[in-house]
Design an enzyme around this catalytic site. Structure first.
Site, PDB file in Angstrom:
ATOM      1  CE  LYS A 290      -4.439   1.006   0.136  1.00 30.07           C
ATOM      2  NZ  LYS A 290      -5.516   0.239  -0.525  1.00 30.07           N
TER       3      LYS A 290
HETATM    4  P1  NAD Z   1     -12.947   7.736  -3.485  1.00 32.37           P
HETATM    5  O1  NAD Z   1     -11.963   8.781  -3.085  1.00 32.37           O
HETATM    6  O2  NAD Z   1     -13.276   7.567  -4.933  1.00 32.37           O
HETATM    7  O3  NAD Z   1     -14.337   7.963  -2.704  1.00 32.37           O
HETATM    8  C1  NAD Z   1     -14.392   8.112  -1.327  1.00 32.37           C
HETATM    9  C2  NAD Z   1     -15.837   8.497  -0.942  1.00 32.37           C
HETATM   10  O4  NAD Z   1     -15.922   8.545   0.490  1.00 32.37           O
HETATM   11  C3  NAD Z   1     -16.245   9.885  -1.437  1.00 32.37           C
HETATM   12  O5  NAD Z   1     -17.616   9.871  -1.812  1.00 32.37           O
HETATM   13  C4  NAD Z   1     -16.047  10.763  -0.198  1.00 32.37           C
HETATM   14  O6  NAD Z   1     -16.873  11.929  -0.187  1.00 32.37           O
HETATM   15  C5  NAD Z   1     -16.457   9.789   0.894  1.00 32.37           C
HETATM   16  N1  NAD Z   1     -15.924  10.157   2.210  1.00 32.37           N
HETATM   17  C6  NAD Z   1     -14.657  10.534   2.509  1.00 32.37           C
HETATM   18  N2  NAD Z   1     -14.573  10.840   3.827  1.00 32.37           N
HETATM   19  C7  NAD Z   1     -15.807  10.623   4.352  1.00 32.37           C
HETATM   20  C8  NAD Z   1     -16.361  10.762   5.648  1.00 32.37           C
HETATM   21  N3  NAD Z   1     -15.628  11.199   6.679  1.00 32.37           N
HETATM   22  N4  NAD Z   1     -17.670  10.440   5.824  1.00 32.37           N
HETATM   23  C9  NAD Z   1     -18.429  10.009   4.791  1.00 32.37           C
HETATM   24  N5  NAD Z   1     -17.970   9.882   3.541  1.00 32.37           N
HETATM   25  C10 NAD Z   1     -16.674  10.180   3.329  1.00 32.37           C
HETATM   26  O7  NAD Z   1     -12.394   6.367  -2.861  1.00 32.37           O
HETATM   27  P2  NAD Z   1     -12.770   4.880  -3.313  1.00 32.37           P
HETATM   28  O8  NAD Z   1     -11.742   4.409  -4.267  1.00 32.37           O
HETATM   29  O9  NAD Z   1     -14.224   4.812  -3.663  1.00 32.37           O
HETATM   30  O10 NAD Z   1     -12.479   4.083  -1.945  1.00 32.37           O
HETATM   31  C11 NAD Z   1     -13.464   3.948  -0.920  1.00 32.37           C
HETATM   32  C12 NAD Z   1     -13.053   2.816   0.024  1.00 32.37           C
HETATM   33  O11 NAD Z   1     -12.944   1.604  -0.722  1.00 32.37           O
HETATM   34  C13 NAD Z   1     -11.693   2.990   0.701  1.00 32.37           C
HETATM   35  O12 NAD Z   1     -11.738   2.415   1.982  1.00 32.37           O
HETATM   36  C14 NAD Z   1     -10.756   2.199  -0.179  1.00 32.37           C
HETATM   37  O13 NAD Z   1      -9.585   1.768   0.504  1.00 32.37           O
HETATM   38  C15 NAD Z   1     -11.649   1.033  -0.531  1.00 32.37           C
HETATM   39  N6  NAD Z   1     -11.251   0.307  -1.729  1.00 32.37           N
HETATM   40  C16 NAD Z   1     -11.158   0.935  -2.934  1.00 32.37           C
HETATM   41  C17 NAD Z   1     -10.786   0.204  -4.066  1.00 32.37           C
HETATM   42  C18 NAD Z   1     -10.756   0.827  -5.436  1.00 32.37           C
HETATM   43  O14 NAD Z   1     -10.576   0.064  -6.424  1.00 32.37           O
HETATM   44  N7  NAD Z   1     -10.918   2.123  -5.588  1.00 32.37           N
HETATM   45  C19 NAD Z   1     -10.472  -1.158  -3.937  1.00 32.37           C
HETATM   46  C20 NAD Z   1     -10.579  -1.768  -2.688  1.00 32.37           C
HETATM   47  C21 NAD Z   1     -10.970  -1.023  -1.595  1.00 32.37           C
END
Ligand code: NAD
Length: 416
Positions: free
Chosen positions: A106
């Protein structure tokens, strides 16, 4: 936000409990408690106003026994080394659960991407890449998007790495734009995987999908895809939330209209056909399915007793703390753990890497079918362990993952 335990302490505790349950040899247990490599870098960046800011970045490789390290890069003011170490370990387990030949890594940079221009983000990304260049590569460690990074970020990393090598190296990252070797279906893969695990859960619990009330926290790359797919499956999406607040409608939000509103305003908040509620209230709404898709530590000892969902699918990494887990277990809430639920992203990243190595690209249909096969197989393997050993799905997922990594470690042996 309640930080009853940081994520690193949580994942260590999970590993310790798993090691005890499977009688893991102490030397393998100790090896898995530590990261293989932890690199901290300082990243000087020229800002648009000509000042220079020094950012801190990390790249952690937890384990590379089953193959090259693999894991996303996140940009956030909240990034810490402990968080990145924990997420790297979770990546090791995730890759093992879906049985793809990668280890866990990571990366992250402590910055506030919302306050930075596109040009500043590009300079930050390129300099960060050059600072970690000695430990990444298609056979070493392959970054991908995570919070606040996207396919453009991956294109800048790939370009910087390729310039250093003197030839194009598409395999150094996944989650790239299609034009430079990305895979069809990658952008939606994590959300799609979340939905496949939910469909399997409903089948196991003998429940229909039609009309189920769903709440999703986070409307980014993962959450928005989950919402779209579940809306198409006939679910009632009664609440969604983002960093600046949440919206709620008891008989279901019109997702097509909500998406149009979000495209214009950049947030779900302000959508006229719904009530505005706090993120705290969002998690506590009466619903069938709760999908945290934002950050870690969202369901804690403080709010777990007020969670009313019957099923939680952890799209985000680490959204439920161990103390909350105990409370939710007593409430008989079925939890699909993060390392299984959101493994769709890394699975299609693996497809992207394989396609890139072969220079032979698949259709989106092929990608989605292969993804469904892998996620479904992993789900039923975890479920089988859960039923056989009478343990929750999270422990079952850890048993599967740690056993697979331990087996590879044993077979390879200890050098010298
Ligand atoms: P992103 O940045 O595209 O979206 C994050 C979302 O969370 C946004 O809508 C943001 O407004 C919201 N957010 C942020 N802080 C917040 C808070 N305090 N309260 C409520 N909402 C909040 O990120 P993503 O890629 O969608 O990732 C989201 C989660 O999924 C993370 O935990 C990430 O590690 C996990 N994840 C992502 C992927 C991927 O392929 N992108 C893969 C596995 C896991």
């Amino acid at each position: 936000m309640n930080k009853e335990k940081n994520l690193w302490q949580t994942v260590l505790q999970q590993l310790d409990e798993t090691a005890k349950r499977i009688n893991l040899e102490p030397w393998i247990h100790q090896k898995l408690q530590k990261s293989k490599r932890e690199l901290t870098v300082s990243i000087p960046v020229k800002m648009d106003n000509n000042s220079v800011e020094i950012f801190t970045g990390y790249r952690v490789q937890h384990n590379i026994t089953r193959g090259p390290a693999k894991g996303g890069i996140r940009y956030s003011p909240e990034v810490t080394l402990d968080e990145i170490k924990a997420l790297a370990m979770l990546m090791t387990w995730k890759c093992a659960i879906v049985n793809i030949p990668f280890g866990g890594a990571k990366g992250g940079v402590v910055c506030n991407p919302g306050k930075m221009s596109e040009e500043e983000l590009e300079r930050l990304t390129r300099r960060y890449t050059s600072e970690i260049i000695s430990i990444i590569g298609p056979e070493r460690d392959i970054p991908a998007p995570d919070i606040a990074t996207n396919s453009q970020t991956m294109a800048w990393i790939m370009d910087t790495y390729s310039i250093d090598k003197g030839y194009s190296v598409p395999g150094v990252v996944t989650g790239k734009p299609i034009a430079i070797g990305g895979s069809e279906g990658r952008t939606k893969a994590t959300g799609r995987g979340v939905v496949y695990t939910l469909l399997n859960t409903l089948k196991h619990l003998d429940l229909n999908i039609e009309g189920r009330r769903v709440v999703v926290q986070g409307y980014g790359k993962v959450g928005s895809v989950v919402v779209d797919l579940l809306f198409k499956e006939g679910c009632r999406i009664i609440g969604v939330g983002e960093i600046d607040g949440a919206v709620y409608k008891a008989d279901g939000l019109n997702i097509n209209k909500l998406n149009k509103h979000r495209e214009k305003s950049g947030s779900v908040v302000g959508f006229k056909e719904a009530d505005i509620i706090s993120n705290k209230k969002l998690l506590e709404l009466k619903c069938d399915i709760l999908i945290p898709a934002a950050l870690e530590n969202q369901v804690t000892e403080d709010n777990a007793s007020r969670i009313k969902a019957k099923i939680i699918v952890e799209a985000a990494n680490g959204p439920v703390t161990p103390a909350a887990d105990k409370i939710l277990k007593e409430k008989k809430i079925f939890i699909v753990p993060d390392i299984l639920a959101n493994a769709g992203g890394v699975t299609v990243s693996y497809f992207e890497w394989v396609q890139g190595l072969q220079s032979y690209f698949w259709t989106e249909r092929e990608v989605n079918l292969k993804l469904r096969d892998i996620i479904t197989k992993a789900f039923y393997k975890v479920l089988e362990i859960s039923l056989k050993k009478k343990v929750p799905m999270r422990m079952a997922a850890h048993i599967l993952a740690v056993n697979r990594v331990a087996e590879a470690t044993r077979i390879r042996g200890l050098y010298p």
